[in-house]
Design a protein around this motif. Structure first.
Motif, PDB file in Angstrom:
ATOM      1  N   ARG A 243       0.879  -1.184   0.000  1.00 24.72           N
ATOM      2  CA  ARG A 243       0.000   0.000   0.000  1.00 24.72           C
ATOM      3  C   ARG A 243       0.901   1.213   0.000  1.00 24.72           C
ATOM      4  O   ARG A 243       1.858   1.280   0.784  1.00 24.72           O
ATOM      5  CB  ARG A 243      -0.923   0.012   1.210  1.00 24.72           C
ATOM      6  CG  ARG A 243      -1.694   1.319   1.321  1.00 24.72           C
ATOM      7  CD  ARG A 243      -2.817   1.270   2.283  1.00 24.72           C
ATOM      8  NE  ARG A 243      -3.917   0.455   1.787  1.00 24.72           N
ATOM      9  CZ  ARG A 243      -5.110   0.376   2.382  1.00 24.72           C
ATOM     10  NH1 ARG A 243      -5.345   1.061   3.483  1.00 24.72           N
ATOM     11  NH2 ARG A 243      -6.059  -0.388   1.886  1.00 24.72           N
ATOM     12  N   HIS A 244       0.602   2.156  -0.897  1.00 28.28           N
ATOM     13  CA  HIS A 244       1.463   3.338  -1.028  1.00 28.28           C
ATOM     14  C   HIS A 244       0.603   4.561  -1.353  1.00 28.28           C
ATOM     15  O   HIS A 244      -0.365   4.440  -2.102  1.00 28.28           O
ATOM     16  CB  HIS A 244       2.506   3.097  -2.135  1.00 28.28           C
ATOM     17  CG  HIS A 244       3.688   4.007  -2.042  1.00 28.28           C
ATOM     18  ND1 HIS A 244       3.655   5.309  -2.504  1.00 28.28           N
ATOM     19  CD2 HIS A 244       4.915   3.820  -1.509  1.00 28.28           C
ATOM     20  CE1 HIS A 244       4.820   5.869  -2.265  1.00 28.28           C
ATOM     21  NE2 HIS A 244       5.614   4.999  -1.664  1.00 28.28           N
TER      22      HIS A 244
ATOM     23  N   GLU B 146       1.272   7.064  -3.250  1.00 27.31           N
ATOM     24  CA  GLU B 146       1.458   7.627  -4.597  1.00 27.31           C
ATOM     25  C   GLU B 146       0.799   6.753  -5.657  1.00 27.31           C
ATOM     26  O   GLU B 146       1.163   5.585  -5.813  1.00 27.31           O
ATOM     27  CB  GLU B 146       2.959   7.734  -4.939  1.00 27.31           C
ATOM     28  CG  GLU B 146       3.739   8.715  -4.114  1.00 27.31           C
ATOM     29  CD  GLU B 146       3.199  10.140  -4.234  1.00 27.31           C
ATOM     30  OE1 GLU B 146       2.700  10.513  -5.314  1.00 27.31           O
ATOM     31  OE2 GLU B 146       3.263  10.873  -3.222  1.00 27.31           O
ATOM     32  N   PRO B 147      -0.132   7.302  -6.445  1.00 29.69           N
ATOM     33  CA  PRO B 147      -0.699   6.534  -7.553  1.00 29.69           C
ATOM     34  C   PRO B 147       0.412   6.079  -8.500  1.00 29.69           C
ATOM     35  O   PRO B 147       1.305   6.858  -8.821  1.00 29.69           O
ATOM     36  CB  PRO B 147      -1.625   7.547  -8.257  1.00 29.69           C
ATOM     37  CG  PRO B 147      -1.909   8.593  -7.238  1.00 29.69           C
ATOM     38  CD  PRO B 147      -0.701   8.658  -6.350  1.00 29.69           C
TER      39      PRO B 147
ATOM     40  N   ALA C  96       2.772   3.824  -7.884  1.00 31.81           N
ATOM     41  CA  ALA C  96       4.001   3.343  -7.222  1.00 31.81           C
ATOM     42  C   ALA C  96       4.245   1.863  -7.566  1.00 31.81           C
ATOM     43  O   ALA C  96       5.388   1.439  -7.771  1.00 31.81           O
ATOM     44  CB  ALA C  96       3.887   3.522  -5.708  1.00 31.81           C
ATOM     45  N   HIS C  97       3.187   1.089  -7.657  1.00 28.92           N
ATOM     46  CA  HIS C  97       3.304  -0.349  -7.940  1.00 28.92           C
ATOM     47  C   HIS C  97       3.771  -0.594  -9.365  1.00 28.92           C
ATOM     48  O   HIS C  97       4.566  -1.493  -9.626  1.00 28.92           O
ATOM     49  CB  HIS C  97       1.961  -1.041  -7.713  1.00 28.92           C
ATOM     50  CG  HIS C  97       1.442  -0.843  -6.331  1.00 28.92           C
ATOM     51  ND1 HIS C  97       0.887   0.348  -5.925  1.00 28.92           N
ATOM     52  CD2 HIS C  97       1.431  -1.673  -5.260  1.00 28.92           C
ATOM     53  CE1 HIS C  97       0.539   0.242  -4.651  1.00 28.92           C
ATOM     54  NE2 HIS C  97       0.863  -0.964  -4.229  1.00 28.92           N
TER      55      HIS C  97
ATOM     56  N   ASN D 245      -1.096  -4.808  -5.580  1.00 30.71           N
ATOM     57  CA  ASN D 245      -1.481  -3.467  -5.139  1.00 30.71           C
ATOM     58  C   ASN D 245      -2.541  -3.575  -4.041  1.00 30.71           C
ATOM     59  O   ASN D 245      -3.653  -4.038  -4.272  1.00 30.71           O
ATOM     60  CB  ASN D 245      -2.029  -2.700  -6.357  1.00 30.71           C
ATOM     61  CG  ASN D 245      -2.388  -1.273  -6.027  1.00 30.71           C
ATOM     62  OD1 ASN D 245      -2.392  -0.868  -4.869  1.00 30.71           O
ATOM     63  ND2 ASN D 245      -2.704  -0.495  -7.056  1.00 30.71           N
TER      64      ASN D 245
ATOM     65  N   ASP E 150      -3.175   2.280  -3.984  1.00 28.98           N
ATOM     66  CA  ASP E 150      -2.180   3.306  -4.319  1.00 28.98           C
ATOM     67  C   ASP E 150      -2.864   4.661  -4.441  1.00 28.98           C
ATOM     68  O   ASP E 150      -3.465   5.007  -5.445  1.00 28.98           O
ATOM     69  CB  ASP E 150      -1.370   2.950  -5.579  1.00 28.98           C
ATOM     70  CG  ASP E 150      -2.184   2.769  -6.851  1.00 28.98           C
ATOM     71  OD1 ASP E 150      -3.372   2.394  -6.752  1.00 28.98           O
ATOM     72  OD2 ASP E 150      -1.643   3.029  -7.939  1.00 28.98           O
TER      73      ASP E 150
ATOM     74  N   HIS F 143      -5.836   6.087  -6.651  1.00 28.99           N
ATOM     75  CA  HIS F 143      -5.882   5.410  -7.947  1.00 28.99           C
ATOM     76  C   HIS F 143      -6.673   4.104  -7.929  1.00 28.99           C
ATOM     77  O   HIS F 143      -7.823   4.065  -8.341  1.00 28.99           O
ATOM     78  CB  HIS F 143      -4.432   5.212  -8.425  1.00 28.99           C
ATOM     79  CG  HIS F 143      -4.308   4.572  -9.757  1.00 28.99           C
ATOM     80  ND1 HIS F 143      -3.358   3.632 -10.034  1.00 28.99           N
ATOM     81  CD2 HIS F 143      -5.037   4.727 -10.881  1.00 28.99           C
ATOM     82  CE1 HIS F 143      -3.496   3.244 -11.297  1.00 28.99           C
ATOM     83  NE2 HIS F 143      -4.501   3.887 -11.825  1.00 28.99           N
TER      84      HIS F 143
ATOM     85  N   HIS G 287      -7.565   0.066  -5.918  1.00 27.32           N
ATOM     86  CA  HIS G 287      -7.544  -0.853  -4.771  1.00 27.32           C
ATOM     87  C   HIS G 287      -8.183  -2.158  -5.288  1.00 27.32           C
ATOM     88  O   HIS G 287      -9.332  -2.473  -4.990  1.00 27.32           O
ATOM     89  CB  HIS G 287      -8.340  -0.249  -3.616  1.00 27.32           C
ATOM     90  CG  HIS G 287      -8.177  -0.938  -2.294  1.00 27.32           C
ATOM     91  ND1 HIS G 287      -7.545  -2.164  -2.144  1.00 27.32           N
ATOM     92  CD2 HIS G 287      -8.587  -0.582  -1.049  1.00 27.32           C
ATOM     93  CE1 HIS G 287      -7.567  -2.503  -0.869  1.00 27.32           C
ATOM     94  NE2 HIS G 287      -8.193  -1.564  -0.187  1.00 27.32           N
TER      95      HIS G 287
ATOM     96  N   ARG H 167      -9.953   5.354  -4.383  1.00 25.40           N
ATOM     97  CA  ARG H 167      -9.396   4.275  -5.205  1.00 25.40           C
ATOM     98  C   ARG H 167     -10.387   3.122  -5.300  1.00 25.40           C
ATOM     99  O   ARG H 167     -10.404   2.367  -6.255  1.00 25.40           O
ATOM    100  CB  ARG H 167      -8.070   3.810  -4.622  1.00 25.40           C
ATOM    101  CG  ARG H 167      -8.137   3.426  -3.154  1.00 25.40           C
ATOM    102  CD  ARG H 167      -6.761   3.265  -2.564  1.00 25.40           C
ATOM    103  NE  ARG H 167      -6.767   3.073  -1.133  1.00 25.40           N
ATOM    104  CZ  ARG H 167      -5.818   3.522  -0.325  1.00 25.40           C
ATOM    105  NH1 ARG H 167      -4.813   4.189  -0.796  1.00 25.40           N
ATOM    106  NH2 ARG H 167      -5.864   3.290   0.966  1.00 25.40           N
TER     107      ARG H 167
END
Ligand code: CP
Length: 312
Positions: free
Chosen positions: A110-111, A113-114, A116-117, A130, A133, A136, A138, A171
């Motif tokens: 989990r991050h 920033e959209p 990041a993954h 993911n 993010d 963005h 989930h 998200r």
């Protein structure tokens, strides 16, 4: 039906097919049977090591992934940015590469920033899932939501699903829209104009600004909270006003011509978007969503681990 996923990662619903979703549901059904047995553990992921990297707060998703991993007999390590060297200025890539040098096979992340993954998937070999993010995607939340609807109503195709609330910062909304559209549901969103993105209709969804009209239209309502922590400016005059115009309570539900199934991804702000007498009623499947979350995540982990074995 497909027997393996079309992808090596779960970066978002955008990147998976309808066949992938149906395969995930099929395995989840089998795992749901497993987790309701007296002995809830299977050896499917023995010798697979998974790192849960949470750079943002989580209760449900973190616990659900960890339980799913343990039910599958994986080795699990947990990382939380609040107690890590990220606070000392370490980059995402350095943090992850250091963790991966401990021979990690899969990363659940989990991050805030959209994307990041997506960035990580270009730089590391491990399979990436993911767990949210930013604003963005989930994807596992959308999968467990759709699975829970299908389990209760027997189908997704043709159902009318309205997503209510803070669509702009959610998200869950975007992943749900894409997942439900891939499964051929009719999807709408409902909320104050300021919390609905301008170009949302380009995703093939209808828009309601009146909660009663939206609920009269819908078979299912997935209710979201207002994400005040992501709002740097005020998008609504007050929570009290939001509750007055968009809050779902028993009186509103009883005034409808037909029943609506209620979902909520959590955490609920009781008395704001949903009153307790609706959240805890027979019309609500909120706790089924949590139970199904473990089965869905077991399914995703199992299917992605199978892809790792093919790659090896
Ligand atoms: N639904 C959900 O993502 O909840 P958490 O933020 O508690 O993980």
């Amino acid at each position: 039906m497909a027997t393996e996923l079309s992808t090596n990662h779960l970066l978002g619903i955008k990147y998976i097919t309808k066949d992938d979703i149906e395969l995930i549901f099929k395995r989840a059904e089998e795992f749901k049977e497993v987790i309701n047995r007296p002995i809830k553990k299977v050896p499917s992921l023995r010798d697979v090591t998974i790192a849960n990297l949470f750079f943002e707060n989580s209760t449900r998703t973190k616990l659900s992934f960890e339980l799913a991993e343990k039910r599958l007999s994986a080795d699990v390590i947990n990382f939380s940015s609040s107690s890590s060297s990220v606070k000392k200025g370490e980059s995402l890539l350095d943090t992850v590469n250091n963790i991966l040098s401990m021979k990690i096979d899969m990363v659940v992340m989990r991050h805030p920033e959209p994307g990041a993954h997506f960035f990580l998937s270009k730089h590391i070999d491990a399979s990436i899932i993911n767990a949210g993010d930013g604003t963005h995607e989930h994807p596992t939340q959308a999968l467990l939501d759709a699975y829970s609807i299908q389990e209760r109503l027997g189908k997704i195709k043709g159902l009318k699903v309205v997503i209510v609330g803070d669509i702009r910062h959610s998200r869950v909304a975007l992943s749900n829209i894409m997942c439900l559209k891939k499964l051929e549901a009719k999807v709408a969103v409902c909320g104050p104009p300021t919390l609905i993105p301008k170009h949302i209709k380009s995703l093939g969804v209808d828009v309601f600004y009146n909660i009663k009209e939206a609920l009269e239209w819908a078979d299912v309502a997935n209710v979201l909270r207002i994400q005040l922590e992501r709002q740097d400016i005020k998008f609504i005059p007050s929570i009290r006003e939001y509750q007055q115009y968009f809050g779902i309570n028993k009186d509103l539900i009883q005034s409808l011509d037909s029943e609506v199934l209620i979902l909520h991804p959590g955490p609920i702000n009781r008395g704001v978007e949903l009153s307790s007498d609706v959240a805890d009623s027979d019309a609500s499947i909120i706790l089924d969503q949590v139970e199904n979350g473990v089965a869905i995540r077991m399914s995703v982990l199992y299917l992605l681990a199978a892809k790792l074995k093919i790659k090896a």
